[in-house]
Write a protein that holds these residues in place. Structure first.
Motif, PDB file in Angstrom:
ATOM      1  N   ALA A 220       0.828  -1.208   0.000  1.00 33.65           N
ATOM      2  CA  ALA A 220       0.000   0.000   0.000  1.00 33.65           C
ATOM      3  C   ALA A 220       0.859   1.253   0.000  1.00 33.65           C
ATOM      4  O   ALA A 220       0.568   2.225  -0.712  1.00 33.65           O
ATOM      5  CB  ALA A 220      -0.936  -0.010   1.212  1.00 33.65           C
ATOM      6  N   ASN A 221       1.924   1.250   0.788  1.00 32.07           N
ATOM      7  CA  ASN A 221       2.828   2.406   0.820  1.00 32.07           C
ATOM      8  C   ASN A 221       3.498   2.621  -0.534  1.00 32.07           C
ATOM      9  O   ASN A 221       3.667   3.763  -0.981  1.00 32.07           O
ATOM     10  CB  ASN A 221       3.895   2.202   1.901  1.00 32.07           C
ATOM     11  CG  ASN A 221       3.338   2.309   3.301  1.00 32.07           C
ATOM     12  OD1 ASN A 221       2.305   2.951   3.526  1.00 32.07           O
ATOM     13  ND2 ASN A 221       4.006   1.691   4.265  1.00 32.07           N
ATOM     14  N   GLY A 224       1.001   4.211  -2.935  1.00 34.14           N
ATOM     15  CA  GLY A 224       0.781   5.613  -2.591  1.00 34.14           C
ATOM     16  C   GLY A 224       1.969   6.497  -2.902  1.00 34.14           C
ATOM     17  O   GLY A 224       1.816   7.587  -3.470  1.00 34.14           O
ATOM     18  N   LEU A 228       2.265   9.626  -5.571  1.00 29.15           N
ATOM     19  CA  LEU A 228       2.633  10.978  -5.147  1.00 29.15           C
ATOM     20  C   LEU A 228       3.871  11.482  -5.884  1.00 29.15           C
ATOM     21  O   LEU A 228       3.992  12.682  -6.169  1.00 29.15           O
ATOM     22  CB  LEU A 228       2.888  10.993  -3.637  1.00 29.15           C
ATOM     23  CG  LEU A 228       1.662  10.791  -2.742  1.00 29.15           C
ATOM     24  CD1 LEU A 228       2.084  10.691  -1.280  1.00 29.15           C
ATOM     25  CD2 LEU A 228       0.666  11.933  -2.921  1.00 29.15           C
ATOM     26  N   PRO A 248      -7.894   4.529  -9.703  1.00 29.24           N
ATOM     27  CA  PRO A 248      -8.073   5.312  -8.475  1.00 29.24           C
ATOM     28  C   PRO A 248      -7.138   4.822  -7.367  1.00 29.24           C
ATOM     29  O   PRO A 248      -7.421   3.828  -6.698  1.00 29.24           O
ATOM     30  CB  PRO A 248      -9.547   5.083  -8.123  1.00 29.24           C
ATOM     31  CG  PRO A 248      -9.900   3.785  -8.766  1.00 29.24           C
ATOM     32  CD  PRO A 248      -9.061   3.688 -10.003  1.00 29.24           C
ATOM     33  N   VAL A 249      -6.029   5.502  -7.199  1.00 31.61           N
ATOM     34  CA  VAL A 249      -5.009   5.068  -6.241  1.00 31.61           C
ATOM     35  C   VAL A 249      -5.528   4.988  -4.809  1.00 31.61           C
ATOM     36  O   VAL A 249      -5.232   4.019  -4.100  1.00 31.61           O
ATOM     37  CB  VAL A 249      -3.776   5.994  -6.329  1.00 31.61           C
ATOM     38  CG1 VAL A 249      -2.769   5.673  -5.225  1.00 31.61           C
ATOM     39  CG2 VAL A 249      -3.116   5.849  -7.702  1.00 31.61           C
ATOM     40  N   PRO A 250      -6.305   5.967  -4.310  1.00 25.13           N
ATOM     41  CA  PRO A 250      -6.808   5.844  -2.937  1.00 25.13           C
ATOM     42  C   PRO A 250      -7.613   4.565  -2.708  1.00 25.13           C
ATOM     43  O   PRO A 250      -7.494   3.924  -1.650  1.00 25.13           O
ATOM     44  CB  PRO A 250      -7.694   7.089  -2.773  1.00 25.13           C
ATOM     45  CG  PRO A 250      -7.111   8.079  -3.725  1.00 25.13           C
ATOM     46  CD  PRO A 250      -6.675   7.274  -4.912  1.00 25.13           C
ATOM     47  N   ALA A 251      -8.429   4.175  -3.681  1.00 22.99           N
ATOM     48  CA  ALA A 251      -9.209   2.945  -3.538  1.00 22.99           C
ATOM     49  C   ALA A 251      -8.306   1.722  -3.524  1.00 22.99           C
ATOM     50  O   ALA A 251      -8.556   0.753  -2.787  1.00 22.99           O
ATOM     51  CB  ALA A 251     -10.219   2.843  -4.679  1.00 22.99           C
ATOM     52  N   ARG A 252      -7.241   1.742  -4.301  1.00 21.12           N
ATOM     53  CA  ARG A 252      -6.292   0.626  -4.318  1.00 21.12           C
ATOM     54  C   ARG A 252      -5.573   0.523  -2.979  1.00 21.12           C
ATOM     55  O   ARG A 252      -5.392  -0.577  -2.435  1.00 21.12           O
ATOM     56  CB  ARG A 252      -5.296   0.808  -5.451  1.00 21.12           C
ATOM     57  CG  ARG A 252      -5.884   0.647  -6.851  1.00 21.12           C
ATOM     58  CD  ARG A 252      -4.903   1.101  -7.919  1.00 21.12           C
ATOM     59  NE  ARG A 252      -3.608   0.430  -7.781  1.00 21.12           N
ATOM     60  CZ  ARG A 252      -2.506   0.822  -8.411  1.00 21.12           C
ATOM     61  NH1 ARG A 252      -2.525   1.881  -9.197  1.00 21.12           N
ATOM     62  NH2 ARG A 252      -1.370   0.158  -8.231  1.00 21.12           N
ATOM     63  N   VAL A 253      -5.146   1.668  -2.437  1.00 24.71           N
ATOM     64  CA  VAL A 253      -4.457   1.667  -1.146  1.00 24.71           C
ATOM     65  C   VAL A 253      -5.391   1.182  -0.044  1.00 24.71           C
ATOM     66  O   VAL A 253      -5.011   0.375   0.816  1.00 24.71           O
ATOM     67  CB  VAL A 253      -3.926   3.074  -0.826  1.00 24.71           C
ATOM     68  CG1 VAL A 253      -3.391   3.125   0.606  1.00 24.71           C
ATOM     69  CG2 VAL A 253      -2.833   3.470  -1.821  1.00 24.71           C
ATOM     70  N   THR A 254      -6.623   1.649  -0.061  1.00 30.89           N
ATOM     71  CA  THR A 254      -7.607   1.233   0.946  1.00 30.89           C
ATOM     72  C   THR A 254      -7.834  -0.274   0.897  1.00 30.89           C
ATOM     73  O   THR A 254      -7.914  -0.941   1.938  1.00 30.89           O
ATOM     74  CB  THR A 254      -8.932   1.970   0.720  1.00 30.89           C
ATOM     75  OG1 THR A 254      -8.715   3.377   0.839  1.00 30.89           O
ATOM     76  CG2 THR A 254      -9.980   1.531   1.738  1.00 30.89           C
TER      77      THR A 254
END
Length: 304
Positions: A220-221, A224, A228, A248-254
């Motif tokens: 996840a890091n 992200g 960035l 959608p990166v936020p959804a992947r990280v979540t």
């Protein structure tokens, strides 16, 4: 009879809604296969009523005798209009396909002659970027990463990044993306599924990278931090070439941090299977009904 032929035209509009639920509720690799297959099937059954709408093409299939279908002048006008519309649509799709192939060729020329090791090509460029470059007819697929991206990540995050891109190449995700993109060009409703197929491909690669490194938090890091760091892609890639920060990166990280088990099956998945089955069945029954009705009208078969 006409309603049966119209059903395949309407049902694709229900696919994006079901696709969103499938992506959220089933394993990424299952969602990837299901969404792509559903788009391809719906596109296939969609072509049947469209082709039957062109009298000249229907005549070649012996479904109708164009000169006996009505006044010759009217039949010719309808044939020209329908054929012209179909040709214009096909021409648009062909131009887009050729444009994507040119981008793929340009991307291969961009890295041609550069040293590589194990399918990895590192480019000396301060702009952070990484992507899985699909193979061409005479070239093999490779992972392309810039020195800027490598400097932006920790050693562990680099391992995640490379595992992610290797998963794209090993899973041939570019074929899924290309098939979905083609379906979207042919039908506006199927265009809404393209980004979901891309998201499913990225999620599948994320899960593969997390499994390879054994650390979901690290994965996840890495996702992200890579997003960035990337401000502008260094190369113009075809739409079917997966990139490091695609989707959608936020959804992947979540999803990577959730650690929640994902069900293999979901009602939405079953509904999608039923939708494609209904579309295919209605198109087949409608075509058979049209064929029989025309044969009866032309005196080739006795009426019931």
């Amino acid at each position: 009879m006409i309603a049966l032929l119209l059903i395949p035209l309407v049902l694709p509009f229900a696919l994006p809604l079901l696709a969103r639920r499938v992506v959220d509720r089933v394993r990424p690799e299952v969602a990837l296969w299901t969404l792509t297959s559903a788009s391809a099937i719906l596109l296939g059954v969609l072509l049947l009523p469209l082709l039957l709408a062109v009298p000249l093409l229907a005549g070649l299939a012996h479904l109708i005798q164009p000169l006996d279908a009505g006044p010759q002048a009217l039949v010719m006008v309808v044939s020209v209009l329908a054929g012209g519309g179909l040709a214009a649509g096909c021409g648009t799709v062909v131009r887009k396909v050729l444009s994507e192939l040119r981008r793929l060729r340009a991307a291969h020329l961009d890295v041609a002659g550069l040293p590589e090791a194990g399918g990895l090509c590192v480019i000396d460029d301060a702009r952070p970027d990484a992507y899985a470059l699909p193979g061409g007819l005479r070239t093999a697929g490779r992972i392309v990463v810039t020195t800027g991206m490598l400097r932006a990540l920790t050693p562990g995050e680099r391992s995640v990044l490379l595992a992610h891109e290797r998963a794209h190449l090993a899973g041939r995700h570019h074929l899924f993306l290309a098939a979905s993109q083609l379906s979207g060009w042919c039908h506006p409703a199927l265009a809404g599924v393209t980004r979901l197929v891309s998201f499913a491909a990225e999620r599948a690669a994320d899960e593969s990278a997390a499994l390879a490194t054994g650390d979901r938090t690290l994965a996840a890091n890495a996702v992200g931090h890579a997003a960035l760091a990337t401000t502008r892609a260094r190369a113009v890639l075809p739409a079917f070439a997966p990139g490091a920060v695609t989707g959608p990166v936020p959804a992947r990280v979540t999803a990577l941090l959730a650690h929640a088990p994902v069900r293999r099956l979901a009602p939405a998945l079953l509904a999608m299977v039923m939708l494609t089955g209904v579309a295919g069945g209605s198109a087949l029954v409608g075509a058979v009904s049209v064929h029989r009705g025309v044969e009866i009208a032309q005196g080739e078969l006795p009426s019931d």
